[in-house]
Every structure is written in C-alpha cells, then in structure tokens.
Motif scaffolding. Structure first.
Motif, PDB file in Angstrom:
ATOM      1  N   PHE A   4     -13.664  10.940   7.372  1.00  0.00           N
ATOM      2  CA  PHE A   4     -13.715  11.017   6.005  1.00  0.00           C
ATOM      3  C   PHE A   4     -12.217  11.321   5.627  1.00  0.00           C
ATOM      4  N   ALA A   5     -11.600  10.749   4.591  1.00  0.00           N
ATOM      5  CA  ALA A   5     -10.218  10.826   3.998  1.00  0.00           C
ATOM      6  C   ALA A   5     -10.101  10.815   2.800  1.00  0.00           C
ATOM      7  N   THR A   6      -8.863  11.499   1.875  1.00  0.00           N
ATOM      8  CA  THR A   6      -8.765  11.450   0.733  1.00  0.00           C
ATOM      9  C   THR A   6      -7.915  10.204   0.071  1.00  0.00           C
ATOM     10  N   ASP A   7      -7.480   9.516   1.130  1.00  0.00           N
ATOM     11  CA  ASP A   7      -6.266   8.561   0.669  1.00  0.00           C
ATOM     12  C   ASP A   7      -6.522   7.269   1.694  1.00  0.00           C
ATOM     13  N   LEU A   8      -6.726   6.173   0.869  1.00  0.00           N
ATOM     14  CA  LEU A   8      -6.947   4.747   1.638  1.00  0.00           C
ATOM     15  C   LEU A   8      -5.690   4.471   2.362  1.00  0.00           C
ATOM     16  N   THR A   9      -4.584   4.979   2.028  1.00  0.00           N
ATOM     17  CA  THR A   9      -3.222   4.672   2.687  1.00  0.00           C
ATOM     18  C   THR A   9      -3.368   5.252   4.059  1.00  0.00           C
ATOM     19  N   SER A  10      -4.030   6.152   4.408  1.00  0.00           N
ATOM     20  CA  SER A  10      -3.971   6.980   5.726  1.00  0.00           C
ATOM     21  C   SER A  10      -4.671   6.051   6.698  1.00  0.00           C
ATOM     22  N   CYS A  11      -5.368   5.004   6.466  1.00  0.00           N
ATOM     23  CA  CYS A  11      -6.128   4.359   7.423  1.00  0.00           C
ATOM     24  C   CYS A  11      -6.154   2.513   7.056  1.00  0.00           C
ATOM     25  N   ILE A  12      -5.382   2.099   6.002  1.00  0.00           N
ATOM     26  CA  ILE A  12      -5.661   0.905   5.723  1.00  0.00           C
ATOM     27  C   ILE A  12      -4.941  -0.080   6.711  1.00  0.00           C
ATOM     28  N   ASP A  13      -3.896   0.455   7.609  1.00  0.00           N
ATOM     29  CA  ASP A  13      -3.199  -0.306   8.581  1.00  0.00           C
ATOM     30  C   ASP A  13      -4.194  -0.687   9.739  1.00  0.00           C
ATOM     31  N   ASN A  14      -5.258  -0.013   9.864  1.00  0.00           N
ATOM     32  CA  ASN A  14      -6.191  -0.122  10.898  1.00  0.00           C
ATOM     33  C   ASN A  14      -7.142  -0.993  10.586  1.00  0.00           C
ATOM     34  N   VAL A  15      -7.611  -1.029   9.237  1.00  0.00           N
ATOM     35  CA  VAL A  15      -9.015  -1.770   9.116  1.00  0.00           C
ATOM     36  C   VAL A  15      -8.831  -3.088   8.885  1.00  0.00           C
ATOM     37  N   GLU A  16      -9.918  -3.770   9.180  1.00  0.00           N
ATOM     38  CA  GLU A  16     -10.111  -5.330   8.767  1.00  0.00           C
ATOM     39  C   GLU A  16     -10.676  -5.630   7.298  1.00  0.00           C
ATOM     40  N   ILE A  17     -11.633  -4.601   7.017  1.00  0.00           N
ATOM     41  CA  ILE A  17     -12.280  -4.849   5.618  1.00  0.00           C
ATOM     42  C   ILE A  17     -12.153  -3.363   4.992  1.00  0.00           C
ATOM     43  N   VAL A  18     -11.864  -3.555   3.387  1.00  0.00           N
ATOM     44  CA  VAL A  18     -11.872  -2.398   2.656  1.00  0.00           C
ATOM     45  C   VAL A  18     -12.901  -2.860   1.541  1.00  0.00           C
ATOM     46  N   PHE A  19     -14.084  -1.945   1.732  1.00  0.00           N
ATOM     47  CA  PHE A  19     -15.188  -1.804   0.732  1.00  0.00           C
ATOM     48  C   PHE A  19     -14.772  -1.049  -0.592  1.00  0.00           C
ATOM     49  N   SER A  20     -15.076  -1.564  -1.888  1.00  0.00           N
ATOM     50  CA  SER A  20     -14.843  -0.621  -2.893  1.00  0.00           C
ATOM     51  C   SER A  20     -16.359  -0.503  -3.282  1.00  0.00           C
ATOM     52  N   ALA A  21     -16.489   0.905  -3.479  1.00  0.00           N
ATOM     53  CA  ALA A  21     -17.855   1.343  -3.893  1.00  0.00           C
ATOM     54  C   ALA A  21     -17.749   2.520  -4.757  1.00  0.00           C
ATOM     55  N   VAL A  22     -16.805   2.181  -5.659  1.00  0.00           N
ATOM     56  CA  VAL A  22     -16.399   3.259  -6.775  1.00  0.00           C
ATOM     57  C   VAL A  22     -17.218   3.040  -7.748  1.00  0.00           C
TER      58      VAL A  22
END
Length: 437
Positions: free
Chosen positions: A66-84
């Motif tokens: 769990f984290a508070t900022d997408l930028t902390s992990c975006i370099d390592n992911v293949e998919i970003v889900f938006s569930a806001v």
C-alpha cells in the motif's frame, strides 16, 4: 505481473487483494494517508466477508503493498488500474474529476509502455477523455511513449465480492489494440481456467455494458415492486405471482423479490448516470426513469404502512428497525432505504430503536444519535409499538416470536423484505404487514 491500483475503496481493495491472491505483485494507492497506514497493518476500512484474512495473508507474503503516491511504483508496473470514485453530481451525471486526475498523473510519469485500465464505473466516452488527458501530458513532456487505455468494469456483489472476483461468471474488457488484449488476457486467465469467460469488445461497449447490466437488475426490482403494490390493491399474493413468472425460463427467478427498495453504491448511481447520458445525447431513457421513480416511492412504503396503522399519528410511538445496511453481509448504507424510513419516522415524532449486525457505526457516522442504537435485535423491540424488518440478515429469519411478543408494548410486524410466514405469525397472534400481500 506487477500492477498498481489507484483507489482503495470497495472495488480497488477487493480487486487488488484478489489479484495478489493469484500471484500478482500489487500496489494499492490512496491519497488518504490514515487509510494506507491502517491497511499496512491489515486494518480493513470496509466490511466484506473473508477480505480481512485475505489482505493479511497477501501483505505478509509481500504480494500486496500500500502506498500514497502512484509515482512511487509506476516505473515497475505493467498495468495501472483506476478504481477511484465517480460520485454523482446534482444532475445525476458521474463526476470524473478523480478519474481524470489518475490519467493526468499517469501521463506525467510513465517512462515505458504501460496500460491504464478503468475499473471505475464511468459513462460511455470516458476512455476517450482519459486518452486525451494522457496525450496532453505527454505532449507537455515532449515525449512519445506508447500507452493503451482499456475498460474493465466490475460486477461484484457486496457480501459475495471475493467469490465473484475469484470465480467470475464473465470478465468484460474493452480494448483498442492486440497488445492491450494480450496483457489483459494474461492477467485474467488464471481466474477462468475451467471456463473461458473473458469477453473482449470495443471500449464504448464495455463502458455501456456496466450501466446496462445494473440498470436491468434495478428494472427487475422496480418492476416487481410495482407488481407487488398492485397485488395489494387487487387481492393477489406477489409471492405466488413471482414464482409463477419465475418458472418461465425466459424470465428466471433472480432479482424478482419485492421489498422496500434498492440502495447501495451501484444501482442508484448508475441508473441516474444512464438517464443523464441519454439526455446528453438528446434521448429520454423512459424505462430507466420509471425504474428510479418507482424505487424512490418504494423506499417510503414501510413508513406509509406504519403511518396508516396509527391513523397518521406517530407521536410517542416507538418503532424498532431490524437492519440498516442496504443489503445483508455489508455495512454499506449508501442510498439505503433505512435512511429514508428513519428520517420520516423521526419527522413524524416517533422514537426509533435500531439494530444491525455490522452497520451500526456507519449509521451513527451518517445520522448521529437521532435514533437509539441497541446491543442486539431483542433489545430493539423492548416497549416498541412496531417491529419493521428492513434488511434481511440471516439472524433475523427465525426470531423468538414469544420473546418479541412479551417485550413489545403493542405487537405489529412490518416485513419490508417478505421473509416471514403469515401463518406462523397468526399462530402466535402477531399481526403481519408484508409487501404485495
């Protein structure tokens, strides 16, 4: 597979946890630091059977973070889900502010090909807005990084969400490219090994499918409530009618149960949004507008029955309500019929005792101390003039009528979900008012 999910509400948390359960490395993102701290300690902000143990297991295994900022992990992911969240505006339209904020952050920070998937329920055409925002951000960076957008609406039932996600009856995915299709197919294949139920389509059709599905289910509920109200007037029994039409294979039995109206986070919001989408395109969704109208009327039906019994005077009357959540197995009170019923009872001068197995704290957060919160179902009926069942929790199904009869000042049961047998209550000499009988 590494994925990030932005939003740790009901959809985001359940989805992220289930993906982790299947072996994916998942980071769930939320700007609420307090919520993230609790989740990191496996404290769950929502009630969903089995979710707490699944979260804890995957956190301990290192697959769920769990984290508070997408930028902390975006370099390592293949998919970003938006569930806001997509809360309704005053005109019923879906507020896309948070969805577009995710797209903006995505466009500002990706450094390689990444797929952005909308899990939130959004109107048709939202994917194009998301794509435009991302392109705008990439242009500002003078960057030509490739990306794709996709739509993957959720079809989770609160109270059975883990089962629905882990063994879905279908997975609907809208894509524009084969590359996005291959990625989504790889992600979901473990969930459908025994039966290939992934349905790929264009993005607008995927976006519309979610609204059409929820509106159809809401339509069945409002249809049966309309039939139930007419049954009372003509002397028919809606249960017999329901079984008769449900035996027709073309109709089936699901969502044909009359009651005191639907609520929750999906049906009311999605029905309103679909009506608004129609108006945006110059088309009146006449059936769906009627569905909403019937439901708003139905939320008052329990109150109206109680009011009629006492000839319009509820001063100094005590009404016991069993159930507050919009449905069993959840503490969700969004658009719950109980809120409408409580409001009208209080305004009519009645005292209201309430009990719900899990939604008491949520009710107090919403309406404060205008009602009496009871420690169990039997305390709620002490010196009450009416017992009204609002949510059909299992523990309410076989109560001790002898205890209830002895505890109440006047004895009357109003069954807002039609779960009680009239003959059984007649034997106990307890008057019963149901829906459509």
């Amino acid at each position: 597979m590494n994925i990030a999910i932005v939003g740790t509400g009901y959809v985001g948390l359940v989805s992220g946890t289930c993906f982790a359960e299947m072996g994916a490395d998942v980071t769930c993102i939320d700007i609420d630091e307090g919520k993230i701290l609790k989740l990191q300690s496996s404290e769950i902000p929502i009630y969903e059977p089995g979710l707490d143990s699944m979260v804890k297991r995957n956190v301990e295994a290192g697959r769920l973070k769990f984290a508070t900022d997408l930028t902390s992990c975006i370099d390592n992911v293949e998919i970003v889900f938006s569930a806001v969240g997509t809360p309704p505006d005053e005109d019923g339209s879906a507020d896309l502010k948070y969805v577009l904020d995710v797209a903006r952050t995505f466009g500002q920070n990706i450094k390689k090909y990444t797929l952005l998937v909308t899990k939130s329920t959004v109107p048709v055409g939202t994917a194009m807005k998301i794509k435009a925002v991302i392109k705008e951000e990439l242009l500002r960076r003078n960057s030509h990084i490739e990306f794709d957008v996709a739509s993957n609406p959720e079809f989770l039932k609160e109270g059975a969400a883990l089962k629905d996600f882990m063994s879905p009856d279908r997975v609907v995915i809208g894509v524009e490219t084969e590359r996005a299709k291959d990625i989504m197919n790889k992600l979901y294949k473990p969930f459908v090994l025994n039966n290939y139920r992934i349905i790929f389509r264009d993005i607008p059709s995927a976006e519309m499918t979610k609204y059409a599905a929820n509106s159809m289910l809401a339509t069945r509920i409002s249809f049966m409530n309309d039939i139930a109200n007419l049954c009372e007037l003509v002397g028919a029994d809606v249960d017999m009618v329901r079984r008769g039409i449900g035996a027709d294979a073309r109709i089936g039995t699901k969502f044909l149960y009359p009651g005191c109206g639907y609520g929750g986070s999906c049906f009311p919001k999605d029905v309103k949004a679909l009506i608004h989408t129609g108006k945006e395109y110059g088309y009146d969704m006449r059936v769906i507008e009627a569905v909403e109208e019937v439901n708003e009327y139905q939320k008052n039906i329990v109150f109206e029955k109680i009011l009629k019994v006492f000839d319009g005077n509820l001063e100094d009357k005590t009404i016991a309500l069993w159930g507050l959540a919009f449905k069993p197995e959840t503490d969700d009170m969004r658009e719950a019929p109980a809120l409408v019923i409580i409001d009208r009872l209080i305004k009519a001068g009645a005292k209201v005792n309430v009990y719900d197995p899990v939604a008491m704290d949520e009710c107090k957060r919403r309406i404060g101390d205008v009602v009496v919160y009871c420690k169990d179902m039997y305390e709620a009926v002490i010196d009450a003039d009416v017992l009204a069942l609002i949510t059909e929790w299992k523990q309410f199904r076989i109560p001790s009528w002898k205890v209830i009869k002895k505890a109440m000042r006047n004895v009357l049961v109003v069954d807002g979900r039609n779960i009680y047998d009239k003959r059984e209550l007649e034997q106990e000499q307890i008057p019963l008012l149901s829906i459509g009988k």
